[in-house]
Design an enzyme around this catalytic site. Structure first.
Site, mmCIF file in Angstrom:
data_model
loop_
_atom_site.group_PDB
_atom_site.id
_atom_site.type_symbol
_atom_site.label_atom_id
_atom_site.label_comp_id
_atom_site.label_asym_id
_atom_site.label_seq_id
_atom_site.Cartn_x
_atom_site.Cartn_y
_atom_site.Cartn_z
ATOM 1 N N HIS A 29 0.831 -1.195 0.000
ATOM 2 C CA HIS A 29 0.000 0.000 0.000
ATOM 3 C C HIS A 29 0.870 1.251 0.000
ATOM 4 C CE1 HIS A 29 -4.040 -1.747 1.651
ATOM 5 N NE2 HIS A 29 -3.454 -2.577 0.805
ATOM 6 N N LYS A 198 -8.942 -12.900 9.161
ATOM 7 C CA LYS A 198 -8.630 -13.099 7.751
ATOM 8 C C LYS A 198 -7.201 -12.636 7.508
ATOM 9 C CE LYS A 198 -9.573 -11.116 3.196
ATOM 10 N NZ LYS A 198 -10.583 -10.488 2.316
ATOM 11 N N LYS A 200 -4.448 -11.663 4.620
ATOM 12 C CA LYS A 200 -4.163 -11.373 3.218
ATOM 13 C C LYS A 200 -2.879 -12.094 2.831
ATOM 14 C CE LYS A 200 -5.892 -8.871 0.747
ATOM 15 N NZ LYS A 200 -6.963 -9.127 -0.244
ATOM 16 N N ASP A 228 -6.582 -15.302 2.017
ATOM 17 C CA ASP A 228 -6.916 -14.693 0.726
ATOM 18 C C ASP A 228 -5.648 -14.294 -0.024
ATOM 19 O OD1 ASP A 228 -7.859 -13.223 -1.413
ATOM 20 O OD2 ASP A 228 -8.363 -11.462 -0.211
ATOM 21 N N PRO A 229 -5.194 -15.123 -0.998
ATOM 22 C CA PRO A 229 -3.996 -14.785 -1.769
ATOM 23 C C PRO A 229 -4.280 -13.980 -3.033
ATOM 24 C CG PRO A 229 -4.660 -17.000 -2.296
ATOM 25 C CD PRO A 229 -5.662 -16.497 -1.274
ATOM 26 N N ASN A 276 -14.302 -12.233 -4.120
ATOM 27 C CA ASN A 276 -14.690 -10.866 -4.438
ATOM 28 C C ASN A 276 -14.013 -10.460 -5.747
ATOM 29 O OD1 ASN A 276 -12.065 -10.476 -2.661
ATOM 30 N ND2 ASN A 276 -12.262 -8.644 -3.922
ATOM 31 N N HIS A 327 -16.819 -7.880 1.359
ATOM 32 C CA HIS A 327 -15.431 -7.542 1.072
ATOM 33 C C HIS A 327 -15.152 -6.118 1.519
ATOM 34 C CE1 HIS A 327 -12.785 -5.401 -1.901
ATOM 35 N NE2 HIS A 327 -11.965 -6.371 -1.569
ATOM 36 N N HIS A 356 -11.282 -2.810 6.483
ATOM 37 C CA HIS A 356 -9.958 -2.208 6.647
ATOM 38 C C HIS A 356 -9.962 -1.109 7.714
ATOM 39 C CE1 HIS A 356 -8.803 -4.113 2.881
ATOM 40 N NE2 HIS A 356 -7.619 -3.528 2.893
#
EC number: 4.2.1.40
Length: 431
Positions: A29, A198, A200, A228-229, A276, A327, A356
């Protein structure tokens, strides 16, 4: 007393908000990410607020769209989609393009329009609720729960952005191994009371991420876990991970890229698959459901065109026996409030929603939304039940104005190249 619901003005305020160095398969990010705050004013002096993506491709549509709203009724929610179809989309924004992060597959004009409409629909619902003295969930048919559960959204993370990069400091620390991930999860639990987690993934080789999930399972026995890849794995790798983690995962999210690959994985494992990425518009539902590619759809009102479309999606999922949850991308309190209102109206919401929001140290509200026991209470105040902090909004807008254009479009790969000049966006499958 009859209220005049005519829209007399629309204000668009692009902002840049602080974001920590969170890692994903595309990169990291940026220190600041763009958001767009939408305000809709009525003749009676009521103002409704909405929030959506702030990248240039969305602003290019939002500005002419906003001009078309003046003189229309704030209650004309169906008309928003008709108006959006009248706004031309620059073909360079969609031709052969994949959105940043590859999260929605190939970009289309309709997907861009829906993301713009979502912010305006929320603003109109907020204004309408305030005018009528009703909360947004009442305008959507009424709530079926008083609080909405969210999961702790864990990321592999650097301690800081690269040296020399202007950024805001955070107190989360680094998380680049199983011990760091578990420590991050404990911090989320202590601060917000989350009971599901969860991670990432798609950042490190699958074996390392398997170890992290197993460490979470040991540290938080019996708690729902997800990985979640972002489609970074091959079908073969996805099946290996599913076999390793099948006894601890609530679901595996987008292990492979695209509906055909997801369908192949789903056919060979009993681990539920969520997405998603391959189901982000109504047109993509038929193939995915017919092929049995997904067992849970993670809705996102920013993708689907607003809160009412999110309800329609939930109804379709219920019809086909597919689970539904939510999501999240980087967002502020307006979007969290909107998510909470619509989630409160969905009967079959059997999984905690993503958010988030704990990662965002900045907001545009006078009061941040609070997580209590991992849940956000559903407001019964008129509209969304939130209020803009004008000083904070102006400050974050000034940051956007002062930017030279480098940060006005989210680009995780570009942010990674600051630390690693040789970095290129990995091709998929990455492993």
């Amino acid at each position: 007393m009859t209220r005049d619901l005519t829209i007399t003005a629309v204000h668009l305020t692009p902002i840049l908000v602080a974001d920590p160095p969170l890692l994903n398969t595309q990169g990291v990010h940026q220190p600041y990410t763009p958001r767009l705050i939408v305000e809709v004013e009525t003749a009676d002096g009521v103002t409704g607020v909405g929030e959506t993506y702030g990248d240039a491709k969305y602003l290019e549509l939002a500005r002419p769209f906003a001009a078309k709203l003046v003189g229309r009724q704030v209650s004309d929610l169906n008309g928003l989609f008709t108006l959006a179809d009248e706004v031309a989309v620059d073909s360079s924004r969609v031709f052969g393009q994949v959105d940043v992060g590859g999260l929605r597959g190939v970009q289309t004009a309709d997907k861009l329009r829906l993301s713009v409409v979502s912010g305006f629909e929320v603003a109109c619902l907020d204004a309408l609720g305030k005018a009528l003295g009703l909360p947004v969930h009442a305008l959507l048919g009424g709530k079926v729960r008083d609080a909405v559960e969210y999961s702790a959204y864990l990321f592999y993370k650097w301690a800081d952005h690269p040296e020399g990069v202007a950024s805001e400091k955070d107190d989360w620390g680094a998380a680049v191994d199983p011990a760091g991930v578990v420590a991050q999860a404990r911090a989320f639990t202590e601060r917000y009371g989350f009971t599901s987690f969860k991670l990432k993934g798609g950042v490190f080789p699958p074996e390392e991420e398997i170890a992290a999930v197993k460490a979470l399972a040991e540290a938080f026995p019996g708690h729902p876990l997800r990985l979640d890849p972002n489609g970074a794995w091959s079908v073969e790798t996805s099946l290996k991970v599913a076999a390793e983690l099948g006894d601890v995962l609530e679901y595996l999210e987008d292990p492979a890229l695209g509906t055909p690959a997801m369908a192949e994985v789903a056919a060979k494992t009993g681990v539920p698959l969520a997405t998603n990425m391959c189901v982000t518009t109504f047109a993509e539902i038929q193939e995915a459901f017919t092929k049995g590619a997904v067992q849970v759809v993670l809705s996102d009102h920013h993708y689907w065109g607003g809160l009412r479309n999110t309800q329609q999606l939930a109804a379709v999922c219920r019809t086909f026996g597919v689970g539904v949850s939510m999501h999240s991308n980087t967002h502020l309190g307006i979007s969290l409030a909107a998510m909470t209102h619509v989630a409160a109206t969905v009967p079959d919401l059997h999984h905690a929603c993503d958010s988030h929001y704990p990662w965002q140290s900045e907001d545009v509200l006078t009061e941040r939304l609070a997580f209590d026991g991992g849940k956000v209470a559903v407001s019964d105040a008129p509209g969304l039940g939130v209020a803009l902090d004008r000083e904070r909004l102006a400050f974050l807008h000034r940051r956007w104005l002062d930017d030279d254009g480098t940060l006005r479009d989210r680009d995780d790969a570009a942010a990674m190249r600051v630390a690693d000049p040789e970095w290129v966006t990995p091709s998929v499958p990455r492993w």
